[in-house]
Design a protein around this motif. Structure first.
Motif, mmCIF file in Angstrom:
data_model
loop_
_atom_site.group_PDB
_atom_site.id
_atom_site.type_symbol
_atom_site.label_atom_id
_atom_site.label_comp_id
_atom_site.label_asym_id
_atom_site.label_seq_id
_atom_site.Cartn_x
_atom_site.Cartn_y
_atom_site.Cartn_z
ATOM 1 N N UNK A 120 19.466 0.484 0.006
ATOM 2 C CA UNK A 120 19.103 -0.938 -0.047
ATOM 3 C C UNK A 120 18.134 -1.182 -1.201
ATOM 4 N N UNK A 121 18.442 -2.144 -2.085
ATOM 5 C CA UNK A 121 17.478 -2.483 -3.134
ATOM 6 C C UNK A 121 16.181 -3.013 -2.526
ATOM 7 N N UNK A 122 15.105 -2.858 -3.248
ATOM 8 C CA UNK A 122 13.846 -3.474 -2.845
ATOM 9 C C UNK A 122 14.014 -4.994 -2.939
ATOM 10 N N UNK A 123 13.634 -5.709 -1.898
ATOM 11 C CA UNK A 123 13.750 -7.168 -1.874
ATOM 12 C C UNK A 123 12.365 -7.789 -2.017
ATOM 13 N N UNK A 124 12.232 -8.694 -2.972
ATOM 14 C CA UNK A 124 10.979 -9.418 -3.188
ATOM 15 C C UNK A 124 11.265 -10.903 -3.030
ATOM 16 N N UNK A 125 10.567 -11.547 -2.127
ATOM 17 C CA UNK A 125 10.709 -12.976 -1.900
ATOM 18 C C UNK A 125 9.538 -13.707 -2.561
ATOM 19 N N UNK A 126 9.848 -14.663 -3.415
ATOM 20 C CA UNK A 126 8.821 -15.550 -3.957
ATOM 21 C C UNK A 126 8.753 -16.792 -3.076
ATOM 22 N N UNK A 127 7.560 -17.282 -2.851
ATOM 23 C CA UNK A 127 7.447 -18.533 -2.117
ATOM 24 C C UNK A 127 8.106 -19.648 -2.920
ATOM 25 N N UNK A 128 8.566 -20.673 -2.218
ATOM 26 C CA UNK A 128 9.014 -21.873 -2.924
ATOM 27 C C UNK A 128 7.813 -22.450 -3.664
ATOM 28 N N UNK A 163 10.382 -6.799 6.665
ATOM 29 C CA UNK A 163 9.866 -5.686 5.846
ATOM 30 C C UNK A 163 10.302 -5.803 4.385
ATOM 31 N N UNK A 164 10.132 -7.013 3.874
ATOM 32 C CA UNK A 164 10.362 -7.260 2.456
ATOM 33 C C UNK A 164 9.046 -7.660 1.810
ATOM 34 N N UNK A 165 8.965 -7.508 0.512
ATOM 35 C CA UNK A 165 7.762 -7.898 -0.210
ATOM 36 C C UNK A 165 7.719 -9.412 -0.379
ATOM 37 N N UNK A 166 6.518 -9.960 -0.432
ATOM 38 C CA UNK A 166 6.349 -11.407 -0.568
ATOM 39 C C UNK A 166 5.289 -11.693 -1.624
ATOM 40 N N UNK A 167 5.598 -12.647 -2.503
ATOM 41 C CA UNK A 167 4.641 -13.095 -3.510
ATOM 42 C C UNK A 167 4.467 -14.598 -3.384
#
Length: 207
Positions: A120-128, A163-167
């Motif tokens: 699984x690729x690393x997933x990074x979610x940016x806030x809207x 369990x994904x990264x969040x910015x």
């Protein structure tokens, strides 16, 4: 390392000044690629009007989940950066924060299902991005300013669960105060810098 940047017009790089696309050394995905340098490929997959929940009328088929899978199939990805949610705040959709967060969870779950028997690729979610109800977008995004703030918390909590990264970009990368929706050059630079730091830090702990 291949990095997919999948999002809306703020990933595509629409300028709030003239509505044109920022140059490759100005918009955050390509700027990130420049900063990362050799050994990294950043795939830009921004699409104006892209949503998490609805296919916007008069804009063709823009639903994020329908357009993500072809990118997953076409590239061996190490990282997926997702920046969506702003278009879902448009008044005509009448969506709650919970509706939008649920759609993001569905998108993340579909990514995980796609890679069920693969790395699984690393997933990074940016806030809207933050929304200012001003100018030409004022009526289109009526009520969106408060919702955009609530969406940060909802996305953050979801990322802990998944369990994904969040910015959270709302503090570091505000939109143009006169236009209200699209990010400034300074904001694009800030996102690229923070993602660069995040990626380097994650790489040091091994992807």
């Amino acid at each position: 390392m291949n990095i997919l940047c999948f999002g809306d017009s703020n990933t595509f790089g629409i300028s709030p000044v003239d509505g044109k696309r920022f140059a490759a050394d100005e918009r955050w995905p390509s700027l990130l690629g420049i900063k990362l340098g050799a050994g990294y490929q950043v795939i830009e997959a921004g699409q104006p009007n892209r949503t998490l929940v609805n296919d916007p009328p008069f804009s063709g088929d823009k639903l994020g989940i329908k357009y993500l899978e072809p990118y997953l199939a076409a590239y061996h990805l190490d990282v997926i950066v997702i920046q969506l949610g702003t278009n879902d705040l448009k008044r005509r959709f009448a969506l709650s924060v919970a509706d939008i967060a649920k759609a993001l969870e569905a998108l993340i779950s579909n990514i995980k299902k796609y890679y069920l028997h693969r790395d699984l690729p690393k997933i990074i979610i940016l806030s809207a991005a933050r929304v200012y109800e001003v100018g030409a977008y004022q009526s289109i995004y009526a009520g969106a300013a408060a919702k955009s703030n609530e969406l940060v918390k909802a996305f953050s909590e979801l990322c802990v669960k998944q369990q994904t990264l969040f910015l959270d970009i709302t503090a570091i990368a505000p939109p143009c105060q006169q236009e209200g929706i699209h990010l400034t050059l300074e904001s694009h630079r800030a996102i690229a810098e923070h993602l660069l730091e995040l990626l380097i830090n994650e790489k040091s702990h091994r992807f």
